[in-house]
Design a protein around this motif. Sequence first.
Motif, PDB file in Angstrom:
ATOM      1  N   LEU A   1      49.973  49.157  40.961  1.00 43.97           N
ATOM      2  CA  LEU A   1      48.973  48.694  41.559  1.00 43.97           C
ATOM      3  C   LEU A   1      48.029  49.751  42.453  1.00 43.97           C
ATOM      4  O   LEU A   1      46.770  49.934  42.138  1.00 43.97           O
ATOM      5  CB  LEU A   1      49.159  47.495  42.578  1.00 43.97           C
ATOM      6  CG  LEU A   1      49.431  46.273  41.812  1.00 43.97           C
ATOM      7  CD1 LEU A   1      49.870  45.011  42.769  1.00 43.97           C
ATOM      8  CD2 LEU A   1      48.168  45.635  40.930  1.00 43.97           C
TER       9      LEU A   1
ATOM     10  N   GLY B   1      44.598  51.094  41.354  1.00 40.90           N
ATOM     11  CA  GLY B   1      43.575  51.201  42.470  1.00 40.90           C
ATOM     12  C   GLY B   1      42.979  52.718  42.693  1.00 40.90           C
ATOM     13  O   GLY B   1      41.801  52.696  42.696  1.00 40.90           O
TER      14      GLY B   1
ATOM     15  N   ILE C   1      40.535  53.083  39.706  1.00 41.84           N
ATOM     16  CA  ILE C   1      39.293  52.593  39.905  1.00 41.84           C
ATOM     17  C   ILE C   1      38.375  53.154  40.936  1.00 41.84           C
ATOM     18  O   ILE C   1      37.231  53.336  40.843  1.00 41.84           O
ATOM     19  CB  ILE C   1      39.587  50.991  40.351  1.00 41.84           C
ATOM     20  CG1 ILE C   1      40.074  50.196  39.280  1.00 41.84           C
ATOM     21  CG2 ILE C   1      38.215  50.197  41.066  1.00 41.84           C
ATOM     22  CD1 ILE C   1      40.771  48.598  39.654  1.00 41.84           C
TER      23      ILE C   1
ATOM     24  N   THR D   1      32.984  44.875  40.994  1.00 42.75           N
ATOM     25  CA  THR D   1      34.625  45.275  41.053  1.00 42.75           C
ATOM     26  C   THR D   1      35.454  44.864  42.291  1.00 42.75           C
ATOM     27  O   THR D   1      36.568  44.265  42.187  1.00 42.75           O
ATOM     28  CB  THR D   1      34.902  46.835  40.679  1.00 42.75           C
ATOM     29  OG1 THR D   1      34.012  46.982  39.693  1.00 42.75           O
ATOM     30  CG2 THR D   1      36.356  46.970  40.593  1.00 42.75           C
TER      31      THR D   1
ATOM     32  N   LEU E   1      38.268  41.816  42.179  1.00 42.56           N
ATOM     33  CA  LEU E   1      39.630  42.189  42.586  1.00 42.56           C
ATOM     34  C   LEU E   1      39.896  41.319  44.054  1.00 42.56           C
ATOM     35  O   LEU E   1      41.010  40.943  44.201  1.00 42.56           O
ATOM     36  CB  LEU E   1      39.761  43.843  42.866  1.00 42.56           C
ATOM     37  CG  LEU E   1      39.663  44.767  41.880  1.00 42.56           C
ATOM     38  CD1 LEU E   1      39.967  46.201  42.266  1.00 42.56           C
ATOM     39  CD2 LEU E   1      40.712  44.282  40.776  1.00 42.56           C
TER      40      LEU E   1
ATOM     41  N   VAL F   1      40.772  37.966  42.407  1.00 41.45           N
ATOM     42  CA  VAL F   1      42.149  38.000  41.853  1.00 41.45           C
ATOM     43  C   VAL F   1      43.242  38.009  42.826  1.00 41.45           C
ATOM     44  O   VAL F   1      44.282  37.268  42.720  1.00 41.45           O
ATOM     45  CB  VAL F   1      42.318  39.315  40.879  1.00 41.45           C
ATOM     46  CG1 VAL F   1      43.708  39.497  40.578  1.00 41.45           C
ATOM     47  CG2 VAL F   1      41.436  39.101  39.738  1.00 41.45           C
ATOM     48  N   LEU F   2      43.106  38.808  43.876  1.00 39.69           N
ATOM     49  CA  LEU F   2      44.138  38.943  44.894  1.00 39.69           C
ATOM     50  C   LEU F   2      44.459  37.547  45.517  1.00 39.69           C
ATOM     51  O   LEU F   2      45.306  37.103  45.779  1.00 39.69           O
ATOM     52  CB  LEU F   2      43.702  39.950  45.983  1.00 39.69           C
ATOM     53  CG  LEU F   2      44.821  40.157  47.034  1.00 39.69           C
ATOM     54  CD1 LEU F   2      45.954  40.672  46.626  1.00 39.69           C
ATOM     55  CD2 LEU F   2      44.267  41.012  48.129  1.00 39.69           C
TER      56      LEU F   2
ATOM     57  N   GLY G   1      37.185  40.283  33.903  1.00 37.65           N
ATOM     58  CA  GLY G   1      37.079  41.692  34.256  1.00 37.65           C
ATOM     59  C   GLY G   1      36.442  42.481  33.304  1.00 37.65           C
ATOM     60  O   GLY G   1      35.430  43.442  33.674  1.00 37.65           O
TER      61      GLY G   1
END
Length: 140
Positions: free
Chosen positions: A78, A82, A85, A99, A103, A106-107, A129
Amino acid sequence: AISGSWEHRVEMWAYVSDMIARNPILGHGFDASRTFDETFEFRNFGERTKVSLHPHNNGMHIWAETGAIGAALAATTLFFLGSKILSVKDATAEFSMATAGFLGAVLAISLFTFGVWQEWWWGALFLIGSFIPSLFVNKN
């Protein structure tokens, strides 16, 4: 006075935390959470299993099944994702916001609902995504 689903999650997460403490380094093995069969008295509904298929928390799911080694590998992955990204060149404010929103969602969902090995969940994430760049294709 919390809802039944949250009460079940609190019970589940306490139990999974105990299972993590029993084997913190190596974990219990892939799909082991499906074998956790301890029960508890759930309100007026009788006995219920503490873990229904998965812990409904991806972090706990990874740690319970793969231990600290798997959790460290997941955290490292991750981190590098990250970093990738964040290093996107010429990212617009809109792309960054889309984005970050994706995210964040999603988290939040990963921490409270779905299991980490559910393929349909990962497929949905990849599909959703993949639409982010299309938001800016013909922007003028």
